[in-house]
Design an enzyme around this catalytic site. Sequence first.
Site, PDB file in Angstrom:
ATOM      1  N   ALA A  65       1.125  -1.602  -0.070  1.00  0.00           N
ATOM      2  CA  ALA A  65       0.129   0.535   0.078  1.00  0.00           C
ATOM      3  C   ALA A  65       0.949   0.783  -0.117  1.00  0.00           C
ATOM      4  O   ALA A  65       1.748   0.698  -0.031  1.00  0.00           O
ATOM      5  CB  ALA A  65      -0.868  -0.071   1.162  1.00  0.00           C
ATOM      6  N   GLY A 108       0.995  -4.635   0.898  1.00  0.00           N
ATOM      7  CA  GLY A 108      -0.271  -5.229   0.188  1.00  0.00           C
ATOM      8  C   GLY A 108      -0.121  -5.456  -1.768  1.00  0.00           C
ATOM      9  O   GLY A 108      -1.185  -5.992  -1.632  1.00  0.00           O
ATOM     10  N   GLU A 111      -0.558  -9.548  -0.420  1.00  0.00           N
ATOM     11  CA  GLU A 111      -2.129  -9.453  -0.283  1.00  0.00           C
ATOM     12  C   GLU A 111      -2.828  -9.264  -1.589  1.00  0.00           C
ATOM     13  O   GLU A 111      -4.103 -10.114  -1.630  1.00  0.00           O
ATOM     14  CB  GLU A 111      -2.583  -8.291   0.476  1.00  0.00           C
ATOM     15  CG  GLU A 111      -2.096  -8.753   2.153  1.00  0.00           C
ATOM     16  CD  GLU A 111      -2.214  -7.045   3.345  1.00  0.00           C
ATOM     17  OE1 GLU A 111      -1.751  -5.932   3.179  1.00  0.00           O
ATOM     18  OE2 GLU A 111      -2.860  -7.600   3.916  1.00  0.00           O
ATOM     19  N   GLU A 131       4.752  -5.778   7.245  1.00  0.00           N
ATOM     20  CA  GLU A 131       4.322  -3.599   8.195  1.00  0.00           C
ATOM     21  C   GLU A 131       4.215  -3.309   9.096  1.00  0.00           C
ATOM     22  O   GLU A 131       4.318  -2.271   9.784  1.00  0.00           O
ATOM     23  CB  GLU A 131       2.354  -4.079   7.893  1.00  0.00           C
ATOM     24  CG  GLU A 131       2.135  -4.017   6.342  1.00  0.00           C
ATOM     25  CD  GLU A 131       2.072  -5.619   5.506  1.00  0.00           C
ATOM     26  OE1 GLU A 131       2.655  -6.776   5.354  1.00  0.00           O
ATOM     27  OE2 GLU A 131       0.866  -5.518   4.431  1.00  0.00           O
TER      28      GLU A 131
HETATM   29  N1  CAA Z   1       5.136   2.893  -0.682  1.00  0.00           N
HETATM   30  C1  CAA Z   1       5.392   4.374  -1.276  1.00  0.00           C
HETATM   31  N2  CAA Z   1       5.982   4.400  -1.838  1.00  0.00           N
HETATM   32  C2  CAA Z   1       6.649   3.532  -2.123  1.00  0.00           C
HETATM   33  C3  CAA Z   1       6.708   2.009  -2.073  1.00  0.00           C
HETATM   34  C4  CAA Z   1       5.669   2.119  -0.935  1.00  0.00           C
HETATM   35  N3  CAA Z   1       4.682   1.177   0.112  1.00  0.00           N
HETATM   36  N4  CAA Z   1       7.799   0.900  -1.607  1.00  0.00           N
HETATM   37  C5  CAA Z   1       8.158   1.789  -2.540  1.00  0.00           C
HETATM   38  N5  CAA Z   1       7.990   2.652  -3.212  1.00  0.00           N
HETATM   39  C6  CAA Z   1       8.900   3.855  -3.614  1.00  0.00           C
HETATM   40  C7  CAA Z   1      10.300   4.779  -2.389  1.00  0.00           C
HETATM   41  O1  CAA Z   1       9.669   5.788  -1.476  1.00  0.00           O
HETATM   42  C8  CAA Z   1      10.884   5.527  -3.597  1.00  0.00           C
HETATM   43  O2  CAA Z   1      10.558   6.608  -3.655  1.00  0.00           O
HETATM   44  P1  CAA Z   1      11.281   7.827  -4.084  1.00  0.00           P
HETATM   45  O3  CAA Z   1      12.372   7.583  -5.090  1.00  0.00           O
HETATM   46  O4  CAA Z   1      10.801   8.854  -4.101  1.00  0.00           O
HETATM   47  O5  CAA Z   1      11.852   8.190  -3.121  1.00  0.00           O
HETATM   48  C9  CAA Z   1      10.431   4.549  -5.151  1.00  0.00           C
HETATM   49  O6  CAA Z   1       9.007   3.889  -4.813  1.00  0.00           O
HETATM   50  C10 CAA Z   1      11.818   3.146  -4.742  1.00  0.00           C
HETATM   51  O7  CAA Z   1      11.959   2.502  -3.832  1.00  0.00           O
HETATM   52  P2  CAA Z   1      13.258   2.417  -2.776  1.00  0.00           P
HETATM   53  O8  CAA Z   1      14.168   3.550  -3.448  1.00  0.00           O
HETATM   54  O9  CAA Z   1      12.981   2.211  -1.376  1.00  0.00           O
HETATM   55  O10 CAA Z   1      13.203   1.480  -4.411  1.00  0.00           O
HETATM   56  P3  CAA Z   1      14.382   0.164  -3.200  1.00  0.00           P
HETATM   57  O11 CAA Z   1      14.934  -1.005  -4.918  1.00  0.00           O
HETATM   58  O12 CAA Z   1      15.784   0.662  -2.624  1.00  0.00           O
HETATM   59  O13 CAA Z   1      14.132  -1.246  -2.485  1.00  0.00           O
HETATM   60  C11 CAA Z   1      12.020  -1.843  -1.736  1.00  0.00           C
HETATM   61  C12 CAA Z   1      12.868  -2.034  -2.749  1.00  0.00           C
HETATM   62  C13 CAA Z   1      12.627  -3.248  -0.174  1.00  0.00           C
HETATM   63  C14 CAA Z   1      10.770  -3.076  -2.096  1.00  0.00           C
HETATM   64  C15 CAA Z   1      11.589  -0.637  -1.180  1.00  0.00           C
HETATM   65  O14 CAA Z   1      11.203   0.117  -2.362  1.00  0.00           O
HETATM   66  C16 CAA Z   1      10.144  -0.916   0.664  1.00  0.00           C
HETATM   67  O15 CAA Z   1      10.919  -2.105   1.111  1.00  0.00           O
HETATM   68  N6  CAA Z   1       9.186  -0.841   0.310  1.00  0.00           N
HETATM   69  C17 CAA Z   1       8.094  -0.476   1.311  1.00  0.00           C
HETATM   70  C18 CAA Z   1       7.470  -2.219   1.610  1.00  0.00           C
HETATM   71  C19 CAA Z   1       6.830  -1.868   2.834  1.00  0.00           C
HETATM   72  O16 CAA Z   1       6.971  -2.049   3.503  1.00  0.00           O
HETATM   73  N7  CAA Z   1       5.764  -2.040   1.789  1.00  0.00           N
HETATM   74  C20 CAA Z   1       4.372  -2.042   2.911  1.00  0.00           C
HETATM   75  C21 CAA Z   1       3.431  -1.062   2.927  1.00  0.00           C
HETATM   76  S1  CAA Z   1       1.888  -1.010   4.225  1.00  0.00           S
HETATM   77  C22 CAA Z   1       1.438  -2.337   3.923  1.00  0.00           C
HETATM   78  O17 CAA Z   1       1.030  -2.934   2.787  1.00  0.00           O
HETATM   79  C23 CAA Z   1      -0.296  -2.543   4.541  1.00  0.00           C
HETATM   80  C24 CAA Z   1      -0.934  -2.902   3.904  1.00  0.00           C
HETATM   81  O18 CAA Z   1      -1.348  -3.863   4.949  1.00  0.00           O
HETATM   82  C25 CAA Z   1      -2.032  -3.068   2.740  1.00  0.00           C
END
Ligand code: CAA
Length: 257
Positions: A65, A108, A111, A131
């Site tokens: 998400a 998400g 999911e 999360e």
């Molecule tokens: N939401 C918003 N933006 C996101 C995102 C997310 N879930 N995941 C990645 N992005 C964005 C980053 O912020 C980044 O944007 P900027 O360039 O503007 O900073 C861009 O996508 C590229 O991401 P990274 O630079 O982080 O890429 P990476 O290759 O270094 O890492 C990754 C990849 C390990 C997937 C890392 O992006 C990450 O950890 N993402 C978040 C994963 C996460 O925590 N997901 C759960 C979200 S909460 C949820 O989903 C609730 C639910 O149950 C529904």
Amino acid sequence: MSYETILVEQRGAVTLITLNRPQALNALNSQVLADLIAALAAFDADDSQRCAVVTGSEKAFAAGADIKEMQSQSFADMYGHNFFAGYDRVTATRKPWIAAVNGFALGGGCELAMMADFIIAGDNAKFGQPEIKLAVTPGMGGSQRLTRAIGKAKAMEMCLTGRMMDAHEAERSGLVAKVVPAAELVDEAMKTATAIAAMAPLAALACKEMVNAAFETTLQQGVIFERRLFHGLFGTEDQKEGMAAFVEKRPGNWTGK
Ligand code: CAA
């Protein structure tokens, strides 16, 4: 119809939906949800379409998400607007659809993949419910669907540690139906979808309904439900055609009636 965050293409009887927010690794914001709901509803309503594939990019199916969208929300915002409840409309899709997952399927993203009827993974896929690292929990059904898919021990470990599971572990654990080389993922998923699209449509709907019933009911009630749907198919033209085609050693020709 045009969409902001997804690409939609019809190839024969298969609809291919590609998440397309590369700058955010396909993070699922409200616009993605609105686009997905509209595209899946259009797919369901189109009699020429029999199966769908939902995919992302080679780097990310969806990284979760959209954290930036959720960051400043209060309890009143989330609870008051029943945040994520729109995904119930995604899971209400009646026709079969497959999630084709390359790269990250996190939070998400994992999911959403689990909302599909099954998952085909590229060998670079990584699944996870991270999360807890954001001081929240799964919110789009992950704690329930992951537990049903892979059992309590692994689901609990994944949710409590936020670790990622690779494609081969996901296949061994029952989360994904099969693993294919990443570069061939969409072609392989389209092949599988095309095979499903070639089945008698009412039998495909019934199959999906009865397998899903196994997660909602007792064994005895589920078996009765299956049997009634099975009986009902004997009221279709396609059942007559399917059994005649077998006896006459030729392929069936379906009308969907
Ligand atoms: N939401 C918003 N933006 C996101 C995102 C997310 N879930 N995941 C990645 N992005 C964005 C980053 O912020 C980044 O944007 P900027 O360039 O503007 O900073 C861009 O996508 C590229 O991401 P990274 O630079 O982080 O890429 P990476 O290759 O270094 O890492 C990754 C990849 C390990 C997937 C890392 O992006 C990450 O950890 N993402 C978040 C994963 C996460 O925590 N997901 C759960 C979200 S909460 C949820 O989903 C609730 C639910 O149950 C529904």
